[in-house]
Design an enzyme around this catalytic site. Structure first.
Site, PDB file in Angstrom:
ATOM      1  N   MET A  35       0.855  -1.196   0.000  1.00  0.00           N
ATOM      2  CA  MET A  35       0.000   0.000   0.000  1.00  0.00           C
ATOM      3  C   MET A  35       0.893   1.249   0.000  1.00  0.00           C
ATOM      4  SD  MET A  35      -3.416  -0.940   2.081  1.00  0.00           S
ATOM      5  CE  MET A  35      -2.839  -0.613   3.727  1.00  0.00           C
ATOM      6  N   ALA A  37       3.982   3.885   1.060  1.00  0.00           N
ATOM      7  CA  ALA A  37       4.615   4.328   2.316  1.00  0.00           C
ATOM      8  C   ALA A  37       5.717   3.328   2.683  1.00  0.00           C
ATOM      9  CB  ALA A  37       3.592   4.482   3.439  1.00  0.00           C
ATOM     10  N   LEU A  38       6.564   3.062   1.703  1.00  0.00           N
ATOM     11  CA  LEU A  38       7.532   1.964   1.819  1.00  0.00           C
ATOM     12  C   LEU A  38       8.602   2.252   2.870  1.00  0.00           C
ATOM     13  CD1 LEU A  38       8.026   1.124  -1.963  1.00  0.00           C
ATOM     14  CD2 LEU A  38       6.327   0.217  -0.357  1.00  0.00           C
ATOM     15  N   HIS A  39       8.930   1.218   3.621  1.00  0.00           N
ATOM     16  CA  HIS A  39      10.023   1.295   4.597  1.00  0.00           C
ATOM     17  C   HIS A  39      10.919   0.079   4.388  1.00  0.00           C
ATOM     18  CE1 HIS A  39       7.671  -1.735   6.610  1.00  0.00           C
ATOM     19  NE2 HIS A  39       6.628  -0.901   6.706  1.00  0.00           N
ATOM     20  N   GLY A  41      11.124  -2.672   5.772  1.00  0.00           N
ATOM     21  CA  GLY A  41      10.421  -3.961   5.760  1.00  0.00           C
ATOM     22  C   GLY A  41       9.979  -4.311   4.344  1.00  0.00           C
ATOM     23  N   HIS A  42       9.351  -3.341   3.654  1.00  0.00           N
ATOM     24  CA  HIS A  42       8.937  -3.587   2.263  1.00  0.00           C
ATOM     25  C   HIS A  42      10.158  -3.848   1.380  1.00  0.00           C
ATOM     26  CE1 HIS A  42       5.567  -0.806   3.588  1.00  0.00           C
ATOM     27  NE2 HIS A  42       4.891  -1.829   3.120  1.00  0.00           N
ATOM     28  N   GLN A  66     -10.221  -2.562   2.728  1.00  0.00           N
ATOM     29  CA  GLN A  66      -9.736  -3.166   3.974  1.00  0.00           C
ATOM     30  C   GLN A  66      -9.738  -2.188   5.149  1.00  0.00           C
ATOM     31  OE1 GLN A  66      -5.866  -4.111   1.943  1.00  0.00           O
ATOM     32  NE2 GLN A  66      -4.980  -3.670   3.943  1.00  0.00           N
ATOM     33  N   ASP A  82       8.529   9.227  -3.361  1.00  0.00           N
ATOM     34  CA  ASP A  82       9.609   8.644  -2.577  1.00  0.00           C
ATOM     35  C   ASP A  82       9.650   7.111  -2.761  1.00  0.00           C
ATOM     36  OD1 ASP A  82      11.666   9.064  -0.653  1.00  0.00           O
ATOM     37  OD2 ASP A  82      10.378   7.969   0.764  1.00  0.00           O
ATOM     38  N   ASP A  83       8.463   6.494  -2.788  1.00  0.00           N
ATOM     39  CA  ASP A  83       8.386   5.041  -2.992  1.00  0.00           C
ATOM     40  C   ASP A  83       9.031   4.668  -4.331  1.00  0.00           C
ATOM     41  OD1 ASP A  83       6.931   4.963  -0.670  1.00  0.00           O
ATOM     42  OD2 ASP A  83       4.992   4.631  -1.638  1.00  0.00           O
ATOM     43  N   GLN A  86      12.794   4.764  -4.217  1.00  0.00           N
ATOM     44  CA  GLN A  86      13.400   3.617  -3.519  1.00  0.00           C
ATOM     45  C   GLN A  86      13.339   2.359  -4.384  1.00  0.00           C
ATOM     46  OE1 GLN A  86      13.276   3.473   0.688  1.00  0.00           O
ATOM     47  NE2 GLN A  86      11.350   4.612   0.721  1.00  0.00           N
ATOM     48  N   LYS A 154       5.062  -9.790   9.461  1.00  0.00           N
ATOM     49  CA  LYS A 154       4.506  -8.968  10.542  1.00  0.00           C
ATOM     50  C   LYS A 154       2.986  -9.131  10.565  1.00  0.00           C
ATOM     51  CE  LYS A 154       3.821  -4.490  10.595  1.00  0.00           C
ATOM     52  NZ  LYS A 154       2.427  -4.366  11.078  1.00  0.00           N
ATOM     53  N   ASP A 155       2.399  -9.191   9.366  1.00  0.00           N
ATOM     54  CA  ASP A 155       0.961  -9.451   9.239  1.00  0.00           C
ATOM     55  C   ASP A 155       0.790 -10.957   9.010  1.00  0.00           C
ATOM     56  OD1 ASP A 155      -0.108  -6.592   9.149  1.00  0.00           O
ATOM     57  OD2 ASP A 155       1.483  -6.568   7.666  1.00  0.00           O
ATOM     58  N   VAL A 181      11.094  -7.135   9.726  1.00  0.00           N
ATOM     59  CA  VAL A 181      12.269  -6.269   9.884  1.00  0.00           C
ATOM     60  C   VAL A 181      11.976  -5.314  11.044  1.00  0.00           C
ATOM     61  CG1 VAL A 181      13.757  -4.563   8.778  1.00  0.00           C
ATOM     62  CG2 VAL A 181      12.813  -6.448   7.434  1.00  0.00           C
ATOM     63  N   SER A 190       6.621  -0.597  10.365  1.00  0.00           N
ATOM     64  CA  SER A 190       5.245  -0.499   9.868  1.00  0.00           C
ATOM     65  C   SER A 190       5.025   0.922   9.373  1.00  0.00           C
ATOM     66  CB  SER A 190       4.274  -0.792  11.021  1.00  0.00           C
ATOM     67  OG  SER A 190       2.983  -0.326  10.696  1.00  0.00           O
ATOM     68  N   SER A 191       4.248   1.057   8.303  1.00  0.00           N
ATOM     69  CA  SER A 191       3.945   2.406   7.808  1.00  0.00           C
ATOM     70  C   SER A 191       3.208   3.207   8.876  1.00  0.00           C
ATOM     71  CB  SER A 191       3.081   2.322   6.543  1.00  0.00           C
ATOM     72  OG  SER A 191       3.713   1.486   5.596  1.00  0.00           O
ATOM     73  N   ARG A 192       2.448   2.501   9.730  1.00  0.00           N
ATOM     74  CA  ARG A 192       1.669   3.206  10.760  1.00  0.00           C
ATOM     75  C   ARG A 192       2.535   3.712  11.921  1.00  0.00           C
ATOM     76  NH1 ARG A 192      -2.686  -0.646   9.254  1.00  0.00           N
ATOM     77  NH2 ARG A 192      -4.406   0.627   8.501  1.00  0.00           N
TER      78      ARG A 192
HETATM   79  O1  PAF Z   1      -0.085  -5.645   3.867  1.00  0.00           O
HETATM   80  C1  PAF Z   1      -0.481  -4.765   3.068  1.00  0.00           C
HETATM   81  O2  PAF Z   1       0.191  -3.782   2.786  1.00  0.00           O
HETATM   82  C2  PAF Z   1      -1.871  -4.911   2.460  1.00  0.00           C
HETATM   83  O3  PAF Z   1      -2.766  -5.503   3.348  1.00  0.00           O
HETATM   84  C3  PAF Z   1      -1.874  -5.657   1.115  1.00  0.00           C
HETATM   85  C4  PAF Z   1      -1.436  -7.102   1.272  1.00  0.00           C
HETATM   86  C5  PAF Z   1      -0.967  -4.946   0.128  1.00  0.00           C
HETATM   87  C6  PAF Z   1      -3.301  -5.680   0.520  1.00  0.00           C
HETATM   88  O4  PAF Z   1      -3.795  -4.392   0.315  1.00  0.00           O
END
Ligand code: PAF
Length: 293
Positions: A35, A37-39, A41-42, A66, A82-83, A86, A154-155, A181, A190-192
């Site tokens: 989604m 907002a890459l860090h 971990g991504h 979601q 920015d994403d 990177q 993480k999820d 990570v 986490s982006s949050r």
């Molecule tokens: O983990 C996330 O960033 C989201 O839940 C995903 C898997 C990209 C689905 O929107």
């Protein structure tokens, strides 16, 4: 210094065309859905994707399905330029960044539900969440048709829900998990985390510390219930409002009571101020926890 550029497409037909060319040349295609907002971990998932296959697609789409109406869809961090920078540095082959109506036309009517694994843990407090995730990821797998799709551990519940959906719907994609990570103080990236105030940020690693200590206690043969009770008190003392703290089977997510005698993980979710943090830790020595299907 020359700026790296990266190929970005917004439509399913452009995505299919690019991936189709690679597939007809027998290239292994790996998708990393995000989604934005890459860090770090991504980025670690992107590196894993590059090691796993020969062409890497990263999708960036803040999926409205979601988020519940009272959640943070509008304020979710969006850092698109920015994403891209990177991802260009990592030499990703393609970014798929569809607008909302490319994914959800006005008369969109389909909803994917994964029974069982979606219930409990995050599914209990966010009942809309896994349906929204399963629906968008089913679409992404169908749009891109990758050989492999990678998601962060993480999820962890999300990873298992997606893996089951991908198998049940015969997507042909292998769903692989990438390790969590952490910041140097243990906080899972986490982006949050961007929502945390400086004071909350100081206390945030206590979630990982608590899960880790519970996992270590379980590994020495201690009982689940007293460790969880102590953990809840510790988190409340550090200013968290605990949503859940549980020990579950790492493959089936069935709750574990008493002693741990199967592959197990400790799961926690808690509010720190207005920020919802989640994390999970494997119980050391409890059994192999497979990363791939
Ligand atoms: O983990 C996330 O960033 C989201 O839940 C995903 C898997 C990209 C689905 O929107």
């Amino acid at each position: 210094m020359t700026q790296e550029t990266i190929r970005t497409v917004q439509t399913v037909s452009e995505l299919r065309k690019a991936v189709g060319t690679w597939r007809s040349a027998n290239r292994k295609v790996v998708l990393v859905p995000t989604m934005g907002a890459l860090h770090e971990g991504h980025l670690s998932l992107v590196r894993l994707a590059k090691e796993t296959g020969e062409r890497v697609v990263v999708s960036i789409f803040v999926n409205p399905a979601q988020f519940a109406p009272n959640e943070d869809f509008d304020s979710y961090p969006r850092t698109f330029e920015d994403d891209l920078e990177q991802l260009a540095k990592l030499k990703v082959d393609l970014v798929f960044a569809p607008p909302r109506d490319e994914v959800y036309p006005d008369d969109f009517s389909t909803h994917v539900t994964v029974a069982g694994l979606s219930e409990g843990l995050c599914g209990a407090s966010r009942p809309h969440f896994f349906g929204g995730v399963a629906t968008v990821v089913a679409k992404l797998l169908n749009q891109c048709r990758p050989d492999v799709a990678i998601f962060g551990e993480k999820d962890y519940q999300q990873l298992l829900v997606i893996r089951r959906m991908a198998r049940d719907l015969d997507t042909g994609a292998e769903v692989v998990g990438g390790p969590i990570v952490r910041e140097s103080d243990g906080l899972a990236m986490s982006s949050r985390n961007a929502y945390l105030t400086p004071d909350e940020r100081k206390h945030a690693p206590e979630l990982y510390g608590t899960l880790k200590d519970i996992a270590a206690g379980l590994a020495t043969g201690a009982m689940v219930a007293p460790l969880l009770e102590k953990g809840r008190e510790r988190l409340s003392g550090a200013g968290f409002d605990v949503d859940y703290l549980e020990v579950r089977n790492a493959d089936t997510l069935q709750p574990i009571e008493g002693h741990v005698r199967e592959p197990a993980r400790v799961f926690g979710a808690a509010m720190l101020g207005k920020t919802r943090l989640i994390d999970n830790v494997a119980v050391p020595g409890s059994g192999v926890q497979a990363r791939a299907i």
